[in-house]
Design a protein around this motif. Structure first.
Motif, PDB file in Angstrom:
ATOM      1  N   PRO A 166      32.013  23.439  46.503  1.00  9.09           N
ATOM      2  CA  PRO A 166      32.933  23.100  47.628  1.00  9.09           C
ATOM      3  C   PRO A 166      34.530  23.561  47.977  1.00  9.09           C
ATOM      4  N   ARG A 167      35.137  23.819  46.853  1.00  5.46           N
ATOM      5  CA  ARG A 167      36.717  24.135  46.865  1.00  5.46           C
ATOM      6  C   ARG A 167      36.632  25.372  46.604  1.00  5.46           C
ATOM      7  N   GLU A 168      38.292  25.716  46.927  1.00  6.84           N
ATOM      8  CA  GLU A 168      38.692  27.148  46.815  1.00  6.84           C
ATOM      9  C   GLU A 168      38.301  28.146  45.708  1.00  6.84           C
ATOM     10  N   LEU A 169      37.538  29.088  46.211  1.00  4.23           N
ATOM     11  CA  LEU A 169      37.133  29.938  45.067  1.00  4.23           C
ATOM     12  C   LEU A 169      38.298  30.630  44.178  1.00  4.23           C
ATOM     13  N   PHE A 170      39.259  31.109  44.773  1.00  6.76           N
ATOM     14  CA  PHE A 170      40.324  31.779  43.917  1.00  6.76           C
ATOM     15  C   PHE A 170      41.054  30.648  42.854  1.00  6.76           C
ATOM     16  N   TRP A 171      41.038  29.454  43.257  1.00  4.57           N
ATOM     17  CA  TRP A 171      41.611  28.360  42.494  1.00  4.57           C
ATOM     18  C   TRP A 171      40.658  27.822  41.349  1.00  4.57           C
ATOM     19  N   THR A 172      39.300  27.787  41.553  1.00  2.00           N
ATOM     20  CA  THR A 172      38.546  27.006  40.847  1.00  2.00           C
ATOM     21  C   THR A 172      37.588  28.244  40.083  1.00  2.00           C
ATOM     22  N   GLU A 173      37.525  29.449  40.537  1.00  2.79           N
ATOM     23  CA  GLU A 173      36.868  30.481  39.993  1.00  2.79           C
ATOM     24  C   GLU A 173      35.351  30.038  39.889  1.00  2.79           C
ATOM     25  N   GLU A 174      34.826  29.097  40.518  1.00  2.00           N
ATOM     26  CA  GLU A 174      33.220  28.768  40.450  1.00  2.00           C
ATOM     27  C   GLU A 174      32.669  29.757  41.219  1.00  2.00           C
ATOM     28  N   GLY A 175      31.866  30.560  40.469  1.00  2.00           N
ATOM     29  CA  GLY A 175      31.227  31.782  41.225  1.00  2.00           C
ATOM     30  C   GLY A 175      31.971  32.895  41.491  1.00  2.00           C
ATOM     31  N   TYR A 176      32.875  32.887  40.693  1.00  2.00           N
ATOM     32  CA  TYR A 176      33.753  34.252  40.826  1.00  2.00           C
ATOM     33  C   TYR A 176      33.252  35.565  40.304  1.00  2.00           C
ATOM     34  N   ARG A 177      32.933  35.375  39.053  1.00  2.00           N
ATOM     35  CA  ARG A 177      32.670  36.682  38.300  1.00  2.00           C
ATOM     36  C   ARG A 177      31.409  37.361  39.024  1.00  2.00           C
ATOM     37  N   PHE A 178      31.036  38.664  38.734  1.00  2.00           N
ATOM     38  CA  PHE A 178      29.710  39.155  38.955  1.00  2.00           C
ATOM     39  C   PHE A 178      29.531  39.221  40.395  1.00  2.00           C
ATOM     40  N   SER A 179      30.826  39.226  41.077  1.00  2.00           N
ATOM     41  CA  SER A 179      30.737  39.316  42.726  1.00  2.00           C
ATOM     42  C   SER A 179      31.702  40.581  43.253  1.00  2.00           C
ATOM     43  N   TRP A 180      31.865  41.359  42.560  1.00  2.00           N
ATOM     44  CA  TRP A 180      32.839  42.543  42.997  1.00  2.00           C
ATOM     45  C   TRP A 180      34.091  42.043  43.493  1.00  2.00           C
ATOM     46  N   ARG A 181      34.513  41.158  43.046  1.00  2.00           N
ATOM     47  CA  ARG A 181      36.214  40.643  43.408  1.00  2.00           C
ATOM     48  C   ARG A 181      36.982  41.312  42.423  1.00  2.00           C
ATOM     49  N   VAL A 182      37.696  42.473  42.924  1.00  2.00           N
ATOM     50  CA  VAL A 182      38.352  43.518  42.145  1.00  2.00           C
ATOM     51  C   VAL A 182      39.682  43.483  42.588  1.00  2.00           C
ATOM     52  N   MET A 183      40.750  43.172  41.706  1.00  2.00           N
ATOM     53  CA  MET A 183      42.268  43.237  42.091  1.00  2.00           C
ATOM     54  C   MET A 183      42.552  42.311  43.327  1.00  2.00           C
ATOM     55  N   LEU A 184      41.980  40.969  43.268  1.00  2.00           N
ATOM     56  CA  LEU A 184      42.463  40.447  44.197  1.00  2.00           C
ATOM     57  C   LEU A 184      43.283  39.127  44.083  1.00  2.00           C
ATOM     58  N   MET A 185      43.649  38.991  42.825  1.00  2.00           N
ATOM     59  CA  MET A 185      44.547  37.737  42.190  1.00  2.00           C
ATOM     60  C   MET A 185      45.653  37.934  41.480  1.00  2.00           C
ATOM     61  N   GLU A 186      46.603  37.614  41.463  1.00  4.21           N
ATOM     62  CA  GLU A 186      47.746  37.657  40.375  1.00  4.21           C
ATOM     63  C   GLU A 186      47.772  36.179  40.058  1.00  4.21           C
ATOM     64  N   LYS A 187      47.085  36.051  38.825  1.00  6.69           N
ATOM     65  CA  LYS A 187      47.044  34.758  38.293  1.00  6.69           C
ATOM     66  C   LYS A 187      47.367  34.404  37.216  1.00  6.69           C
ATOM     67  N   MET A 188      48.372  33.508  37.044  1.00 11.63           N
ATOM     68  CA  MET A 188      49.059  33.325  35.592  1.00 11.63           C
ATOM     69  C   MET A 188      49.362  31.996  35.244  1.00 11.63           C
ATOM     70  N   GLY A 189      48.875  31.716  34.097  1.00 10.51           N
ATOM     71  CA  GLY A 189      49.185  30.006  33.940  1.00 10.51           C
ATOM     72  C   GLY A 189      49.477  29.961  32.228  1.00 10.51           C
ATOM     73  N   GLN A 190      49.620  28.522  32.138  1.00 12.56           N
ATOM     74  CA  GLN A 190      50.088  28.053  30.598  1.00 12.56           C
ATOM     75  C   GLN A 190      49.284  26.750  30.436  1.00 12.56           C
ATOM     76  N   VAL A 191      48.726  26.637  29.350  1.00  9.61           N
ATOM     77  CA  VAL A 191      48.102  25.581  29.030  1.00  9.61           C
ATOM     78  C   VAL A 191      48.562  24.937  27.570  1.00  9.61           C
ATOM     79  N   GLN A 192      49.220  23.472  27.635  1.00  8.72           N
ATOM     80  CA  GLN A 192      49.510  22.710  26.492  1.00  8.72           C
ATOM     81  C   GLN A 192      48.533  21.651  26.265  1.00  8.72           C
ATOM     82  N   PHE A 193      47.758  22.035  25.069  1.00  8.84           N
ATOM     83  CA  PHE A 193      46.519  21.123  24.661  1.00  8.84           C
ATOM     84  C   PHE A 193      47.230  19.870  23.804  1.00  8.84           C
ATOM     85  N   LYS A 194      46.720  18.660  24.224  1.00 14.02           N
ATOM     86  CA  LYS A 194      47.157  17.547  23.304  1.00 14.02           C
ATOM     87  C   LYS A 194      45.782  16.969  22.370  1.00 14.02           C
ATOM     88  N   VAL A 195      45.934  16.726  21.372  1.00 10.17           N
ATOM     89  CA  VAL A 195      44.656  16.127  20.462  1.00 10.17           C
ATOM     90  C   VAL A 195      45.159  14.834  20.361  1.00 10.17           C
TER      91      VAL A 195
END
Lengths: 373, 451
Positions: free
Chosen positions: B323-352
């Protein structure tokens, strides 16, 4: 994304005509201040080398030379006044170190300068053992926490109960005098080699490395800068002693632990101010700020420039850091939550640097193939 | 008409040329990968890997991983030589695909293309002409093959281009010139043309040309009149991308793959030239020996290829089931010839969080992941979940009672200011992976229109 294909097709057609008349597209980079020259990485790197890195090393070098002089005097004849003078020169050099600690790329990275100068908590037991045995090699990896400013902190402030006892311990133990001299001399040699590189061949290498792949100078610089703010400053000086990683405050893991008093917070604040200055540079001169501005990086919802967001967050975290005074050790014991708040504000700045700024600049952190995230 | 198509024959040279060039390129890729020390860096040193959902048993083999790469390289060489062709092609497909699937963080579209092309080579009769097999067993050699065998390769290459073009028909690419608007200024120190990259108009020109190129180049390559210009465009385009972006062997793979659109006679002439250089007898005037499949074999092959291409045509559109934005969730993004479409960068801090004591601690990701793994994980929800599960098990072993794992995330996409990506109140230790949409991905709060 696929809701409005019709609308989208229409807007594509309109945009095809619109793009060619769109002002900022035709006229070049969006910076209001300048033209494409603000995207000149060679100018930016030259500015960094000549007005930020080399002079800062010079300033620190003179403080380290003074520390070396006081060390020679004190080890020749340990006295209470000599200890006072040595301590003063150590404090001054430690403060000045905060102005160069962020430059962990190029020559400094190749000798791991930050590790050799400022790994804490220091290994007090190891230092005592080195002194007792008189045999040690400061080049070994195991000796990293037995040298540098934290080792001097222990040697000058923590090795005996009070000043009198400290002086007496140096009078009584030639090995201890030698260890003190060796630590200071090692620091001096390391810095001399780094300075020689910057004053010699590395400067040219640095300013001609204008690429943005993982080995390009801007990548090295920006990654070192962001990593410094994240790891050395946010985690090292505040987060770890505040216990954010483990859930329990650990004041004994703070910088300048044996000295305490106002110095630890002063060190952190000088480091923070340095980070802010390194971002904004000199007015009218190329800087990370002018580069980010020239790229047109902004919050697309509000239009606020990224550089403004970064500076505003720096200001907030600097204020929160200042509130941890006057004695950081006391603050960590009595109100560690304030230190955690300070960490949290720094974390917001880390994200602006590591995610938004790095992404806008398109600098790589790895050489490995990538076809677009 | 369909039956006459099925009965039409062409010289076997295009398949042979593709087989040789493909084998040599894969061999070069393996050597390059090995020489750069990436086998150790990517598959030996990390403590944790990101397998694909349902394929968790595919993992690096420790020091034997070198053997896997060696096997892949040897198979590629054998394919190029056409020696024990069928077995070598199967070995190449299996070993390369296994390598590709060992860790998601190294996902590249061109690896996927190589896997698919290798699978086609297992099925296609590319080893019976201009090969060692043909020399060793002349009775099984042939000079002509059914037309559909070459068309299968053409269709695969055509799909790659056309779908890559379709993926560019979105508002970020066409209306904001993203991500090229970020990437090009970073290359403004190139000699001669570099200064152009400081201007946003250049990013727009590149974006629009890139979309037009991808959508049309297979057709221009098929047409006799436009072919030379189209192939010149292929070379220029891919060389340019090779200079501008760190995309490894992809440009060279595509430059070679586009040769399948050339007419069989062109390939025939090329091989004659090679024969002359090698001092081998020329083929001109030799008897025509067509490869004639038994009807049942041909029907099975065609049915298999048909199924393969139906899957190929549909899989890239599976994102429409989410249902939601492909570039954001990347659900169904791989194996689809989507090449060089995104500059995506992130940081994750995990808390246990310890469920018994409530004590919280933060995780230093770098203690568990390589630089590449951490970078890739930080922007992809399925990888964040996988790593959270690893952390849950790791901290349980460390004595934390029923660890709860929370992710404090920050992701920027195509020049938008970063924002929280994963719901920080959701205990990821209790979430499980599936093909269903992930409700704990926070909303994108923006819209990217288009395909």
């Amino acid at each position: 994304m696929r809701k409005s294909i019709l609308l989208f097709s229409l807007s594509v057609v309109l945009a095809a005509g619109g793009v060619s008349s769109c002002k900022d597209v035709i006229e070049g980079p969006e910076s209001s201040a300048g033209g494409t020259s603000d995207l000149d990485r060679k100018a930016l790197l030259t500015q960094w080398a000549d007005t930020l890195v080399i002079p800062a090393y010079k300033g620190f070098g003179s403080k380290l030379t003074a520390l070396k002089g006081q060390t020679t005097a004190f080890t020749a004849a340990p006295t209470a006044s000599g200890l006072q003078a040595l301590r003063q020169s150590w404090r001054e050099a430690y403060v000045e170190w905060q102005r160069v600690e962020a430059f962990e790329f190029g020559p400094a990275a190749s000798v791991s300068l930050a590790n050799r100068f400022n790994i804490y908590p220091t290994d007090a037991a190891g230092i005592r053992q080195n002194i007792a045995s008189g045999s040690y090699n400061l080049e070994l990896a195991t000796a990293v926490p037995q040298q540098g400013f934290p080792a001097l902190d222990f040697l000058l402030n923590g090795i005996a109960a009070d000043d009198n006892a400290i002086v007496q311990s140096y009078v009584a133990a030639p090995n201890q005098r030698r260890y003190l001299s060796d630590v200071v001399n090692t620091m001096d040699q390391l810095l001399t080699s780094v300075q020689a590189q910057w004053n010699g061949p590395y400067r040219a290498t640095f300013i001609s490395g204008t690429g943005t792949s993982a080995g390009g100078s801007l990548s090295l610089l920006v990654n070192a800068y962001a990593r410094y703010y994240e790891q050395a400053l946010r985690s090292g000086k505040v987060g770890i002693p505040a216990g954010v990683m483990t859930g329990a405050a650990a004041p004994n893991k703070m910088e300048a632990y044996y000295h305490r008093g106002a110095l630890p917070l002063q060190l952190a604040q000088v480091a923070h101010t340095t980070v802010q200055r390194l971002f904004s540079g000199r007015a009218g001169q190329p800087s990370l700020k002018s580069y980010v501005d020239a790229l047109g990086a902004k919050d697309s919802r509000t239009g606020e420039p990224l550089s403004q967001l970064i500076n505003a967050q720096f200001d907030v975290s600097a204020r929160q850091l200042a509130s941890l005074g006057p004695d950081l050790h006391t603050t960590l014991q009595t109100r560690p939550a304030a230190a955690v708040l300070s960490y949290n504000e720094m974390q917001k700045a880390v994200r602006l640097l590591k995610v938004d700024m790095t992404s806008a600049m398109s600098v790589s952190i790895t050489y490995i193939d990538n076809d677009g995230d | 008409m369909l039956s006459s198509y099925r009965k039409s024959y062409i010289p076997a040279a295009p398949l042979a040329v593709f087989r040789i060039a493909f084998g040599v390129l894969i061999l070069a890729s393996v050597v390059r990968f090995w020489a750069k020390g990436w086998i150790a860096e990517l598959y030996l040193q990390p403590r944790f890997f990101f397998p694909y959902y349902g394929l968790e048993f595919i993992r690096p083999l420790g020091p034997y991983t070198y053997g896997l790469f060696a096997l892949c390289g040897v198979c590629a060489l054998l394919v190029a030589l056409g020696w024990h062709y069928r077995v070598a092609a199967a070995g190449l497909f299996i070993s390369f695909t296994y390598i590709e699937l060992m860790d998601k963080s190294t996902y590249l579209n061109h690896y996927y293309f190589v896997s698919l092309a290798a699978l086609l080579l297992v099925l296609l009769p590319a080893g019976g002409y201009f090969s060692l097999d043909a020399r060793r067993q002349p009775e099984r050699a042939h000079t002509h093959v059914p037309r559909w065998t070459l068309d299968a390769l053409r269709l695969l290459v055509g799909i790659v281009y056309f779908y890559a073009g379709l993926a560019k028909l979105n508002s970020d690419w066409l209306l904001a010139a993203q991500p090229l608007r970020i990437w090009l200024p970073a290359k403004n120190d190139l000699p001669l043309v570099g200064f152009l990259f400081s201007y946003p108009i250049t990013a727009f020109v590149f974006s629009w040309f890139g979309a037009f190129y991808d959508l049309t180049v297979p057709f221009f390559l098929l047409n006799r009149i436009t072919r030379p210009y189209a192939y010149a465009a292929v070379v220029v385009f891919h060389v340019l991308t090779a200079i501008l972006f760190p995309i490894g062997m992809f440009p060279y793979v595509m430059i070679v793959a586009a040769l399948v659109f050339f007419p069989p006679e062109w390939h025939e002439r090329l091989l004659e030239r090679v024969r002359r250089v090698l001092g081998r007898p020329l083929a001109a005037g030799r008897a025509v020996v067509p490869l004639v499949y038994r009807p049942r074999v041909q029907r099975t092959l065609l049915a298999g290829l048909g199924l393969f291409f139906v899957v190929q045509l549909l899989v890239p559109f599976r994102y429409a089931l989410y249902p939601r934005e492909l570039f954001w969730t990347e659900e169904g993004y791989r194996f689809s010839w989507r090449v060089m479409l995104m500059e995506k960068m992130g940081q994750v801090q995990f808390k246990v969080v310890d469920s018994a004591t409530g004590r919280a601690r933060l995780v230093n990701n770098a203690e568990h992941l390589s630089v590449l793994q951490e970078k890739m994980m930080a922007t992809q929800a399925d990888m964040i979940l996988q790593f959270a599960h690893y952390l849950r098990d790791y901290y349980a072993r460390q004595g934390v009672h029923q660890p709860q794992i929370y992710a404090d995330t920050y992701v920027s996409l195509n020049g938008r200011l970063g924002k929280a990506y994963i719901d920080p109140t959701v205990d990821l230790a209790r979430q499980s992976e599936s093909f269903a949409p992930k409700p704990w991905i926070l909303p994108f709060d923006d819209e990217i229109t288009g395909l």
